[in-house]
Structures are given as structure tokens and as C-alpha cells.
Write a protein that holds these residues in place. Structure first.
Motif, PDB file in Angstrom:
ATOM      1  N   GLU A 204      13.693   0.327 -13.400  1.00 26.76           N
ATOM      2  CA  GLU A 204      12.529   0.651 -14.301  1.00 26.76           C
ATOM      3  C   GLU A 204      11.044  -0.285 -14.452  1.00 26.76           C
ATOM      4  O   GLU A 204       9.691   0.314 -14.046  1.00 26.76           O
ATOM      5  N   PHE A 205      11.514  -1.479 -14.460  1.00 28.81           N
ATOM      6  CA  PHE A 205      10.368  -2.405 -14.611  1.00 28.81           C
ATOM      7  C   PHE A 205       9.436  -2.643 -13.174  1.00 28.81           C
ATOM      8  O   PHE A 205       8.356  -2.725 -13.679  1.00 28.81           O
ATOM      9  N   SER A 206      10.755  -2.000 -12.710  1.00 26.43           N
ATOM     10  CA  SER A 206       9.431  -1.841 -11.273  1.00 26.43           C
ATOM     11  C   SER A 206       8.447  -1.519 -10.677  1.00 26.43           C
ATOM     12  O   SER A 206       7.844  -1.362 -10.107  1.00 26.43           O
ATOM     13  N   GLY A 207       9.140   0.043 -11.426  1.00 25.52           N
ATOM     14  CA  GLY A 207       8.134   0.696 -11.385  1.00 25.52           C
ATOM     15  C   GLY A 207       6.894   0.641 -12.636  1.00 25.52           C
ATOM     16  O   GLY A 207       5.601   1.360 -11.549  1.00 25.52           O
ATOM     17  N   ALA A 208       7.108  -0.125 -13.322  1.00 24.53           N
ATOM     18  CA  ALA A 208       5.555   0.331 -14.358  1.00 24.53           C
ATOM     19  C   ALA A 208       4.792  -1.367 -13.361  1.00 24.53           C
ATOM     20  O   ALA A 208       3.837  -1.085 -13.825  1.00 24.53           O
ATOM     21  N   VAL A 209       5.729  -1.894 -13.406  1.00 26.62           N
ATOM     22  CA  VAL A 209       4.821  -3.333 -11.943  1.00 26.62           C
ATOM     23  C   VAL A 209       4.143  -2.502 -11.278  1.00 26.62           C
ATOM     24  O   VAL A 209       2.603  -2.944 -10.500  1.00 26.62           O
ATOM     25  N   ALA A 210       4.494  -1.626  -9.944  1.00 26.45           N
ATOM     26  CA  ALA A 210       3.745  -0.669  -9.356  1.00 26.45           C
ATOM     27  C   ALA A 210       2.695   0.062  -9.793  1.00 26.45           C
ATOM     28  O   ALA A 210       1.809   0.025  -9.454  1.00 26.45           O
ATOM     29  N   ALA A 211       3.119   0.661 -10.609  1.00 26.60           N
ATOM     30  CA  ALA A 211       1.824   1.723 -11.819  1.00 26.60           C
ATOM     31  C   ALA A 211       0.709   0.581 -12.772  1.00 26.60           C
ATOM     32  O   ALA A 211      -0.559   0.551 -11.945  1.00 26.60           O
ATOM     33  N   LEU A 212       0.893  -0.261 -12.852  1.00 26.19           N
ATOM     34  CA  LEU A 212       0.174  -1.555 -12.860  1.00 26.19           C
ATOM     35  C   LEU A 212      -0.346  -2.039 -11.799  1.00 26.19           C
ATOM     36  O   LEU A 212      -2.156  -1.842 -11.628  1.00 26.19           O
ATOM     37  N   GLY A 213       0.190  -2.074 -11.002  1.00 32.93           N
ATOM     38  CA  GLY A 213      -0.695  -2.159  -9.275  1.00 32.93           C
ATOM     39  C   GLY A 213      -1.658  -1.723  -8.687  1.00 32.93           C
ATOM     40  O   GLY A 213      -2.893  -1.543  -8.351  1.00 32.93           O
ATOM     41  N   ARG A 214      -1.061  -0.229  -8.968  1.00 38.79           N
ATOM     42  CA  ARG A 214      -1.278   0.704  -8.685  1.00 38.79           C
ATOM     43  C   ARG A 214      -3.449   0.736  -9.306  1.00 38.79           C
ATOM     44  O   ARG A 214      -4.438   1.206  -8.746  1.00 38.79           O
ATOM     45  N   GLU A 215      -2.654   0.756 -11.016  1.00 36.10           N
ATOM     46  CA  GLU A 215      -3.884   0.529 -11.844  1.00 36.10           C
ATOM     47  C   GLU A 215      -5.173  -0.367 -11.260  1.00 36.10           C
ATOM     48  O   GLU A 215      -6.309  -0.697 -11.568  1.00 36.10           O
ATOM     49  N   LEU A 216      -4.713  -1.882 -11.017  1.00 37.98           N
ATOM     50  CA  LEU A 216      -5.698  -2.960 -10.548  1.00 37.98           C
ATOM     51  C   LEU A 216      -6.548  -2.858  -9.673  1.00 37.98           C
ATOM     52  O   LEU A 216      -7.323  -3.961  -9.256  1.00 37.98           O
ATOM     53  N   THR A 217      -5.861  -2.115  -8.216  1.00 41.07           N
ATOM     54  CA  THR A 217      -6.527  -2.088  -7.252  1.00 41.07           C
ATOM     55  C   THR A 217      -7.821  -2.516  -6.767  1.00 41.07           C
ATOM     56  O   THR A 217      -8.491  -1.906  -7.930  1.00 41.07           O
ATOM     57  N   GLY A 218      -8.191  -3.702  -6.293  1.00 38.66           N
ATOM     58  CA  GLY A 218      -9.852  -3.578  -5.567  1.00 38.66           C
ATOM     59  C   GLY A 218      -9.965  -5.068  -6.878  1.00 38.66           C
ATOM     60  O   GLY A 218     -10.631  -5.201  -6.717  1.00 38.66           O
ATOM     61  N   ARG A 219      -8.911  -5.455  -8.142  1.00 37.25           N
ATOM     62  CA  ARG A 219      -9.540  -5.507  -8.444  1.00 37.25           C
ATOM     63  C   ARG A 219      -8.688  -7.300  -8.501  1.00 37.25           C
ATOM     64  O   ARG A 219      -8.888  -8.481  -8.162  1.00 37.25           O
ATOM     65  N   ILE A 220      -7.359  -6.985  -8.474  1.00 36.97           N
ATOM     66  CA  ILE A 220      -6.523  -8.012  -9.258  1.00 36.97           C
ATOM     67  C   ILE A 220      -5.538  -7.515  -8.001  1.00 36.97           C
ATOM     68  O   ILE A 220      -5.164  -6.018  -7.851  1.00 36.97           O
TER      69      ILE A 220
END
Lengths: 246, 126
Positions: A204-220
Motif C-alpha cells: 500500500e505504501f509503495s503504491g502511494a509513493v508511486a502515485a506521488l512520484g507521478r505527481e512530482l514528475t518533471g520537478r522532483i
């Protein structure tokens, strides 16, 4: 007796599995120290560090491990018992029980360089102005101005990092038992956060990190590491605790 | 679990250093050489070297033009191994990745490291 490198503490009940992996243990009642002979001649820091990481990683795959601070060497097996396992027994046994079934997951974020620098220049008129001045100067003449510019940029990056690190920490905190920000260790670091997570919630945590990573794409750009032994959660008051043990 | 992609030492150093249980200084023996390695990460951020690199990074930006990203140098290259690696990879690298340091291709990674950092570490190992 020869000196020993102390890697971590495990439940004594895990001794058979760990012995199978080739690790040496010094047991005292229901706790045991995971050790190796410390070869101080020809010691290379990098290889000692690799060994430490590997031993704890292997042990964590089969049991609960409390890492002992990297680089800890004691005078011999006897000292490990009388100076460490015996005086600290109750605290170690309790922490091992607390950490059972939990893992550390580490999230590191790094700024995308162009986006970060462009944002810094756009937000700060002072930096934009100084940047124009420096661009017109020959290298030697502009040395101190460039340092000044770099300091201003560094301060701006620091503010950005503060915002982003806390934002990312708070976003993931609800899925963790404990969460902690670690200091940045590179200039382009956006966040370094350690999370103590129930082993059953890792996916579940990994899924949340993946989602966050997609949101931050291009910046972080995020890096996600683990499951790890609880390096950041073995003893938050470890130093004070150690003094009490002595 | 999938075979992990090995990561460099730099990736694990800040996870490990200054963490874990502390055994009192009076009853342990210090480990020679480690201290130098620990300093490394901290001095990087507030250093003249970093300031100059930041200044260079903003100086080279061509903000007026929007489509010049290909022509830009790797702005912070050399400041961090994590940053200089894998620009082409996905947004989240190494989900559930285990760090296989010591898995045999260290030599190759060592060569790929930025020069300044490699020099510091070699000193640390002596």
C-alpha cells in the motif's frame, strides 16, 4: 581475544537461521549480537560499509534486527556480553519486540536541475539581477560575485527543500507507524525521509509513493528504497540510552 | 522478488551513517578511517564548491528560450551521484528495490563516479 565488529542485535531465537547464513552470533539470554571479526589491518572503509549493509540486509530477511551504529568495534566477545548485551538487555529485548514485523522504507527525492534553477531565478529578482551581472564578467573578475550568487541560490533551494520535504513527509505519514526527516546529503536533495511501516502495508505504501512520484514528475525525481532494517528507528534516544547502559 | 539493480555506496551511506544503537564510547574501540567517510556528505552542501556550481547552473540557464533543454549542460553533474544517474528512468526508481551493493559490478560504478567524489572517498579509504 580479537576485536569484533558489532553489526546489530537480533532475537536469540533466530540463531539457527542466521548461523545458516554464515553469520556469527554472541547470545545472551534472549538477545544476540550479530558480529564479525574486526580486521583492522588493511581496513577499507568502503568494504567494511558494504559488509555491514549486506549482513544486516540478510539478517533482516529472516528476523527482526536492530542495527548498531556503523563502525562499532568492541574488544572481544566477552566485552559484547558484559558491556553491551547484559547491561542493555531489557531495553534491547523490548525494542526487538516493538520492531517485530515492521520495516523501514526510505524515500529520497532529487530536484530536476533545470526546473529547480529556472524556478529560483523566476522567483527572486535579486538572483536574476546578480545572474545578469555575473554573466557579463570574465571568470576571474567575477569570482566573489559568483560565490555570492551561489549562496543566494543555495538559500533559495533550502527554502524550497524545506517546503517539499515536509509536504512529502506529511503526505506519506498516514500510512506509516513513524516518520522522520533525515538531513539532506546532496545539494540537489529535495527530501530524505524514513518511514517505519507495518510489513503488511508495504504494498500500500509503495503504491502511494508511486502515485506521488507521478505527481512530482518533471520537478522532483523520487527514489524508493527498502524494505530495510530500522536504521532510523532503532533508538531515537540511542545516545542517552547508551550512557545509561554504561 | 525481482533481482535488484545494484546501487552505489553513496546511495546507502546517508541511510546508514549516524543511525542505529550507540554503544558507549568508553567500552568500544573506534574504527579507523570511518570518520573521514562520515564527514563527506555534510560538507558538500555548504561549501564554496557548491556555491560556484549553483552559480554556474543558474548562469547557464537560457531562460528566454523555452526549447533549449537539449543544449544545456548537465547542470549539477558531479554534485551528486544520485542526481547524475538515470535521467531517463521513470518517476519513481527502484520501487521495493533492494540494494545489492557488493554485487560484483562495483568496478564499473566506481569508474562512472564523478571525479571529485571519487577522490574524496579514496582518501577516506586510506
Amino acid at each position: 581475544m580479537s576485536e569484533v565488529h558489532v553489526y546489530g542485535v537480533v532475537p536469540a531465537s533466530a540463531t539457527p537461521e542466521l548461523a545458516e547464513q554464515g553469520h556469527r552470533l554472541i547470545a545472551h539470554r534472549d538477545v544476540a549480537a550479530l558480529v564479525s571479526e574486526a580486521d583492522r589491518d588493511g581496513l577499507r572503509a568502503a568494504s567494511v560499509l558494504r559488509a555491514y549493509w549486506r549482513v544486516l540486509e540478510q539478517a533482516a530477511a529472516v528476523t527482526t534486527v536492530l542495527p548498531v551504529r556503523f563502525g562499532t568495534v568492541m574488544t572481544g566477545d566477552q566485552a559484547v556480553v558484559t558491556e553491551f548485551l547484559e547491561p542493555a538487555h531489557d531495553e534491547l529485548a523490548e525494542r526487538l519486540k516493538e520492531m517485530a514485523g515492521k520495516v523501514q522504507l526510505t524515500v529520497k527525492g532529487f530536484y530536476e536541475q533545470d526546473a529547480l534553477m529556472t524556478g529560483v531565478v523566476e522567483r527572486s529578482p535579486t538572483i536574476a539581477r546578480l545572474r545578469e551581472q555575473v554573466r557579463g564578467l570574465p571568470e576571474a573578475a567575477g569570482y566573489y560575485k559568483r560565490i555570492e550568487l551561489g549562496q543566494l541560490v543555495a538559500a533559495e533551494v533550502e527554502r524550497e527543500r524545506e517546503r517539499d520535504a515536509h509536504g512529502i513527509l506529511e503526505r506519506l505519514r498516514p500510512l506509516a507507524l513513524e516518520a522522520r526527516l533525515e538531513p539532506p546529503s546532496t545539494p540537489d536533495s529535495a527530501v530524505h525521509a524514513a518511514f517505519l511501516v507495518d510489513g503488511k502495508r508495504v504494498d500500500e505504501f509503495s503504491g502511494a509513493v508511486a502515485a506521488l512520484g507521478r505527481e512530482l514528475t518533471g520537478r522532483i525525481r523520487l527514489r524508493f528504497l527498502g524494505p530495510l532494517p530500522p536504521y532510523s528507528f532503532s533508538g531515537e534516544d540511542a545516545t542517552a540510552g547508551a550512557r545509561a547502559w554504561a | 522478488m525481482e533481482r535488484p539493480r545494484p546501487s552505489g555506496l553513496a546511495d546507502v551511506i546517508d541511510i546508514i551513517l549516524d543511525k542505529g544503537l550507540v554503544i558507549d564510547a568508553y567500552v568500544r574501540v573506534s574504527l579507523i578511517g570511518i570518520e573521514i567517510l562520515t564527514i563527506d556528505a555534510r560538507i558538500v552542501i555548504a561549501s564554496v564548491d557548491t556555491y560556484l556550481r549553483f552559480a554556474e547552473a543558474v548562469g547557464r540557464l537560457n531562460i528566454a528560450e523555452t526549447d533549449d533543454s537539449k543544449g544545456l549542460p548537465e547542470l549539477l553533474e558531479g554534485m551528486t551521484e544520485g542526481g547524475s544517474r538515470s535521467k531517463t528512468k521513470g518517476a519513481v526508481e527502484g520501487v521495493k528495490e533492494k540494494l545489492g551493493i557488493g554485487d560484483g559490478d562495483e568496478e564499473e560504478r566506481e569508474r562512472a563516479k564523478p571525479r571529485a567524489r571519487r577522490r574524496r572517498r579514496d582518501e577516506g579509504e586510506e
